[in-house]
Design an enzyme around this catalytic site. Structure first.
Site, PDB file in Angstrom:
ATOM      1  CD1 TRP A 145      -2.353  -1.835   0.231  1.00  0.00           C
ATOM      2  CD2 TRP A 145      -3.047  -1.092   2.228  1.00  0.00           C
ATOM      3  NE1 TRP A 145      -3.481  -2.536   0.572  1.00  0.00           N
ATOM      4  CE2 TRP A 145      -3.930  -2.109   1.794  1.00  0.00           C
ATOM      5  CE3 TRP A 145      -3.278  -0.479   3.456  1.00  0.00           C
ATOM      6  CZ2 TRP A 145      -5.032  -2.508   2.547  1.00  0.00           C
ATOM      7  CZ3 TRP A 145      -4.366  -0.892   4.211  1.00  0.00           C
ATOM      8  CH2 TRP A 145      -5.238  -1.893   3.759  1.00  0.00           C
ATOM      9  CE  LYS A 146       4.339   1.829  -4.325  1.00  0.00           C
ATOM     10  NZ  LYS A 146       5.382   2.188  -5.248  1.00  0.00           N
ATOM     11  CG  HIS A 175       9.959  -0.863  -2.115  1.00  0.00           C
ATOM     12  ND1 HIS A 175      10.024   0.332  -2.782  1.00  0.00           N
ATOM     13  CD2 HIS A 175       8.911  -1.542  -2.649  1.00  0.00           C
ATOM     14  CE1 HIS A 175       9.048   0.368  -3.688  1.00  0.00           C
ATOM     15  NE2 HIS A 175       8.361  -0.755  -3.617  1.00  0.00           N
ATOM     16  CD  GLU A 192       8.280   3.558  -3.661  1.00  0.00           C
ATOM     17  OE1 GLU A 192       7.661   3.366  -2.607  1.00  0.00           O
ATOM     18  OE2 GLU A 192       7.762   3.375  -4.782  1.00  0.00           O
ATOM     19  N   GLY A 246       5.442   2.155 -10.295  1.00  0.00           N
ATOM     20  CA  GLY A 246       4.577   3.333 -10.233  1.00  0.00           C
ATOM     21  C   GLY A 246       4.616   4.182 -11.491  1.00  0.00           C
ATOM     22  N   GLY A 304       1.927  -2.585  -6.172  1.00  0.00           N
ATOM     23  CA  GLY A 304       1.758  -1.309  -5.478  1.00  0.00           C
ATOM     24  C   GLY A 304       0.385  -0.715  -5.763  1.00  0.00           C
ATOM     25  N   GLY A 305       0.338   0.229  -6.715  1.00  0.00           N
ATOM     26  CA  GLY A 305      -0.871   0.994  -6.997  1.00  0.00           C
ATOM     27  C   GLY A 305      -2.131   0.151  -7.127  1.00  0.00           C
TER      28      GLY A 305
HETATM   29  C1  PEP Z   1       5.768  -1.493  -5.488  1.00  0.00           C
HETATM   30  O1  PEP Z   1       5.431  -0.581  -4.759  1.00  0.00           O
HETATM   31  O2  PEP Z   1       6.527  -2.382  -5.043  1.00  0.00           O
HETATM   32  C2  PEP Z   1       5.268  -1.538  -6.858  1.00  0.00           C
HETATM   33  C3  PEP Z   1       5.616  -2.509  -7.652  1.00  0.00           C
HETATM   34  O3  PEP Z   1       4.426  -0.506  -7.238  1.00  0.00           O
HETATM   35  P1  PEP Z   1       3.520  -0.421  -8.594  1.00  0.00           P
HETATM   36  O4  PEP Z   1       2.819  -1.750  -8.701  1.00  0.00           O
HETATM   37  O5  PEP Z   1       2.604   0.703  -8.348  1.00  0.00           O
HETATM   38  O6  PEP Z   1       4.463  -0.222  -9.717  1.00  0.00           O
END
Ligand code: PEP
Length: 251
Positions: free
Chosen positions: A10-11, A95, A97, A173, A233-234
């Site tokens: 979910w970040k 991760h 980020e 993302g 993620g999203g």
């Molecule tokens: C993630 O946050 O690990 C990710 C893969 O994000 P997204 O699916 O939004 O690219």
């Protein structure tokens, strides 16, 4: 057969009310399936909400980070033991980020991986190259470096109870997804490097793909022989999309 896993990340998104709706929809829409596991990784304050809402469901839950220390004067940090106390199963480590925005280098990621294991959590270790690294033909050397930092610190046997995630930074993302062939190439490369240390561990290792996984591309990514599920993620913030991606891993 290797265990498959789809984990949502979910970040830094959510609220008590929005989470309740999303968790309720997930719980209603997806039943346990043989050979596939599902998980949701949420911000720390929401973990007790997940523990309660997901109890008895097909979903385990996890954290998005963990301290490399077990206890002490580390203001703002959360230890693996604290997470475990709430019934947390997974902890994402490394991760991109965290690596790029919070300066987590390979040594710190390896220390976090070890700390998660000490606490009895299953680390989801993320590796992946930036666009510049891919364009500079450095994908394999970057992945090898990131992977070896953990293999050298923890040993190959530790990977047997862990999950790996290949997440090309340029796909996270951005709406750009690695093609199934690009993902397969790197997943096979990762499995090959682990096999140099232990063939058995390599064969049983669950390797997720992460980077703009959506309902429309999940099935063909997950059909690749070395892709064992996804880190999402999203799309994990929309119940319908996440459930569709989870279902694609069952095929
Ligand atoms: C993630 O946050 O690990 C990710 C893969 O994000 P997204 O699916 O939004 O690219």
């Amino acid at each position: 057969m290797r265990a498959r896993l789809v984990a949502g990340n979910w970040k830094m998104h959510g609220s008590l009310a929005a989470n309740a709706q999303l968790l309720d929809a997930l719980k209603r829409s997806l039943k346990p399936a043989d050979g596939v596991r599902y998980a949701v990784c949420a911000p720390y304050p929401y973990l007790p909400q997940l523990a309660q809402a997901l109890s008895g469901s097909a979903f385990a839950w996890g954290a998005q980070n963990v301290s490399e220390h077990d206890a002490g004067a580390y203001t703002g940090e959360v230890s693996g033991a604290m997470l475990k106390e709430f019934g947390c199963r997974y902890a994402i480590v490394g991760h991109s980020e965290r690596r790029s925005l919070y300066g987590e280098d390979d040594a710190r990621v390896a220390a976090k991986f070890l700390a998660a294991r000490r606490a009895g959590l299953t680390p989801i270790l993320c590796v992946g190259e930036t666009l510049a690294e891919r364009e500079g033909a450095a994908t394999e050397s970057v992945i090898r470096r990131q992977l070896h930092a953990v293999l050298d610190a923890a040993g190959a046997a530790a990977l047997a109870e862990s999950v790996l995630a290949y997440e090309p930074v340029w796909a996270i993302g951005t709406g750009k997804t690695a093609t199934p062939q690009q993902a397969q190439e790197v997943h096979a490369f990762i499995r090959g490097r682990v096999a140099e240390r232990s063939r058995n561990v390599a064969q049983g290792l669950t390797i997720l793909y992460g980077g703009s996984v959506k309902p429309g591309n999940a099935r063909e990514l997950f059909a690749m022989p070395d892709v064992d599920g996804g880190l999402v993620g999203g799309a994990s913030l929309a119940a319908e999309d996440f459930v569709a991606i989870c279902a694609a891993a069952q095929a």
